[in-house]
Design a protein around this motif. Sequence first.
Motif, short mmCIF file in Angstrom:
data_model
loop_
_atom_site.label_atom_id
_atom_site.label_comp_id
_atom_site.label_asym_id
_atom_site.label_seq_id
_atom_site.Cartn_x
_atom_site.Cartn_y
_atom_site.Cartn_z
N LEU A 124 0.83 -1.21 0.00
CA LEU A 124 0.00 0.00 0.00
C LEU A 124 0.86 1.26 0.00
N PHE A 125 1.96 1.22 0.76
CA PHE A 125 2.81 2.41 0.84
C PHE A 125 3.41 2.78 -0.52
N THR A 126 3.67 1.80 -1.36
CA THR A 126 4.24 2.12 -2.68
C THR A 126 3.26 2.92 -3.53
N GLU A 127 1.97 2.89 -3.16
CA GLU A 127 0.95 3.67 -3.89
C GLU A 127 0.92 5.14 -3.47
N ILE A 128 1.61 5.47 -2.37
CA ILE A 128 1.69 6.87 -1.93
C ILE A 128 2.75 7.55 -2.77
N ILE A 188 -1.95 14.46 0.29
CA ILE A 188 -1.37 13.14 0.02
C ILE A 188 -1.78 12.74 -1.40
N LYS A 189 -0.79 12.53 -2.25
CA LYS A 189 -1.04 12.11 -3.63
C LYS A 189 -0.89 10.60 -3.70
N ILE A 190 -1.97 9.94 -4.16
CA ILE A 190 -2.03 8.47 -4.18
C ILE A 190 -2.27 7.99 -5.61
N LYS A 191 -1.48 7.00 -6.04
CA LYS A 191 -1.59 6.46 -7.41
C LYS A 191 -2.82 5.57 -7.58
N SER A 192 -3.06 4.69 -6.65
CA SER A 192 -4.12 3.69 -6.76
C SER A 192 -5.51 4.31 -6.52
N PRO A 193 -6.42 4.15 -7.48
CA PRO A 193 -7.79 4.67 -7.29
C PRO A 193 -8.50 4.04 -6.09
N ASN A 242 -9.68 6.18 -2.88
CA ASN A 242 -11.07 6.17 -2.44
C ASN A 242 -11.17 5.82 -0.95
N ASP A 243 -10.37 4.85 -0.51
CA ASP A 243 -10.37 4.45 0.90
C ASP A 243 -9.95 5.63 1.79
N PHE A 244 -8.90 6.34 1.39
CA PHE A 244 -8.45 7.49 2.16
C PHE A 244 -9.53 8.58 2.19
N ARG A 245 -10.19 8.79 1.06
CA ARG A 245 -11.25 9.82 1.01
C ARG A 245 -12.42 9.45 1.91
N MET A 246 -12.80 8.18 1.91
CA MET A 246 -13.91 7.74 2.76
C MET A 246 -13.56 7.82 4.24
N ARG A 247 -12.30 7.65 4.56
CA ARG A 247 -11.85 7.67 5.96
C ARG A 247 -11.05 8.93 6.28
N LYS A 248 -11.34 10.00 5.57
CA LYS A 248 -10.61 11.27 5.69
C LYS A 248 -10.55 11.76 7.14
N THR A 249 -11.69 11.80 7.81
CA THR A 249 -11.73 12.29 9.19
C THR A 249 -10.88 11.41 10.10
N PHE A 250 -10.97 10.10 9.91
CA PHE A 250 -10.16 9.17 10.70
C PHE A 250 -8.68 9.46 10.53
N PHE A 251 -8.23 9.60 9.28
CA PHE A 251 -6.81 9.85 9.02
C PHE A 251 -6.38 11.23 9.53
N PHE A 280 -2.94 20.13 11.93
CA PHE A 280 -3.46 20.04 10.55
C PHE A 280 -4.92 20.47 10.53
N THR A 281 -5.30 21.29 9.56
CA THR A 281 -6.69 21.76 9.46
C THR A 281 -7.50 20.97 8.46
N ASP A 282 -6.83 20.36 7.47
CA ASP A 282 -7.55 19.61 6.46
C ASP A 282 -6.61 18.57 5.83
N LEU A 283 -7.23 17.60 5.17
CA LEU A 283 -6.49 16.54 4.49
C LEU A 283 -7.04 16.46 3.06
N LEU A 284 -6.17 16.68 2.10
CA LEU A 284 -6.55 16.56 0.69
C LEU A 284 -5.95 15.29 0.13
N ILE A 285 -6.80 14.48 -0.49
CA ILE A 285 -6.34 13.26 -1.14
C ILE A 285 -6.37 13.52 -2.64
N LEU A 286 -5.20 13.53 -3.25
CA LEU A 286 -5.08 13.86 -4.68
C LEU A 286 -4.71 12.63 -5.49
#
Length: 97
Positions: free
Chosen positions: A44-48, A60-65, A69-78, A91-97
């Motif tokens: 999973l880390f290689t996808e970061i 956080i820029k992620i290669k794997s769709p 999606n998992d990071f976006r769904m669990r944004k508040t958790f992360f 940190f005030t916000d988390l952007l998953i790109l």
Amino acid sequence: MKKKKREFQSSELVKSFARIYGFEEKLLAFEVKDFLHEYLNDALFTEIESVNLNKKILEIKIKSPLLKNDFRMRKTFFLNKFNDQFPEAGFTDLLIL
């Protein structure tokens, strides 16, 4: 005794340079990436692709769709996890790109 004092001074010097030249955010982004490396398995880390910090917004820029999606769904958790791990960052916000 002198060596410890010298190490402390050099550590403070690095922090001062980071503050002056705007590297504080970059250093913190590297720490977050290291944390992700420990938290995620190697596959999973290689996808970061990258981790950046811009005005207290973690990007956080992620290669794997699927992982993206998992990071976006669990944004508040992360975001909470990162703030717990790095309370000084605020940190005030988390952007998953």
